[in-house]
Scaffold this motif. Structure first.
Motif, short mmCIF file in Angstrom:
data_model
loop_
_atom_site.label_atom_id
_atom_site.label_comp_id
_atom_site.label_asym_id
_atom_site.label_seq_id
_atom_site.Cartn_x
_atom_site.Cartn_y
_atom_site.Cartn_z
N PRO A 6 2.20 -8.48 -9.39
CA PRO A 6 2.13 -8.62 -7.93
C PRO A 6 3.48 -8.51 -7.23
O PRO A 6 3.57 -7.97 -6.14
CB PRO A 6 1.54 -10.02 -7.74
N ASP A 7 4.54 -8.97 -7.88
CA ASP A 7 5.85 -8.93 -7.21
C ASP A 7 6.45 -7.53 -7.17
O ASP A 7 7.50 -7.32 -6.58
CB ASP A 7 6.82 -9.92 -7.84
N THR A 8 5.80 -6.53 -7.79
CA THR A 8 6.30 -5.16 -7.74
C THR A 8 5.63 -4.35 -6.64
O THR A 8 5.99 -3.21 -6.41
CB THR A 8 6.09 -4.44 -9.08
N VAL A 9 4.65 -4.93 -5.95
CA VAL A 9 3.93 -4.22 -4.89
C VAL A 9 4.64 -4.45 -3.57
O VAL A 9 4.90 -5.59 -3.18
CB VAL A 9 2.47 -4.70 -4.80
N ASP A 10 4.97 -3.37 -2.89
CA ASP A 10 5.64 -3.46 -1.60
C ASP A 10 4.92 -2.53 -0.62
O ASP A 10 5.09 -1.31 -0.68
CB ASP A 10 7.11 -3.06 -1.73
N PRO A 11 4.07 -3.07 0.28
CA PRO A 11 3.35 -2.22 1.22
C PRO A 11 4.26 -1.31 2.04
O PRO A 11 3.85 -0.24 2.47
CB PRO A 11 2.63 -3.22 2.13
N ALA A 12 5.51 -1.69 2.22
CA ALA A 12 6.45 -0.85 2.98
C ALA A 12 6.73 0.47 2.27
O ALA A 12 7.15 1.44 2.89
CB ALA A 12 7.75 -1.60 3.22
#
Length: 63
Positions: A6-12
């Protein structure tokens, strides 16, 4: 199977952000039980099959 942390997902960084304002990790139970709109409708069914049987041998079409 590849697991995405989860901490590797960046919507930006999304290539097609579709005005993403937030993201949330869902369990199949969460998806099946939510009153929110999940697209495509019935999304939990193929995901359940993928988790149980592994990915399909050919791309899967979701309606």
């Amino acid at each position: 199977m590849t697991i995405v942390a989860p901490d590797t997902v960046d919507p930006a960084l999304a290539t097609q952000p579709d005005a993403i304002r937030a993201w949330h990790w869902w369990t199949i139970t969460d998806i099946r039980g939510t009153s929110k709109t999940i697209c495509p409708v019935g999304f939990a069914n193929p995901v359940s099959h993928f988790l149980q049987d592994g990915p399909p041998s050919a791309p899967a079409e979701l309606d």
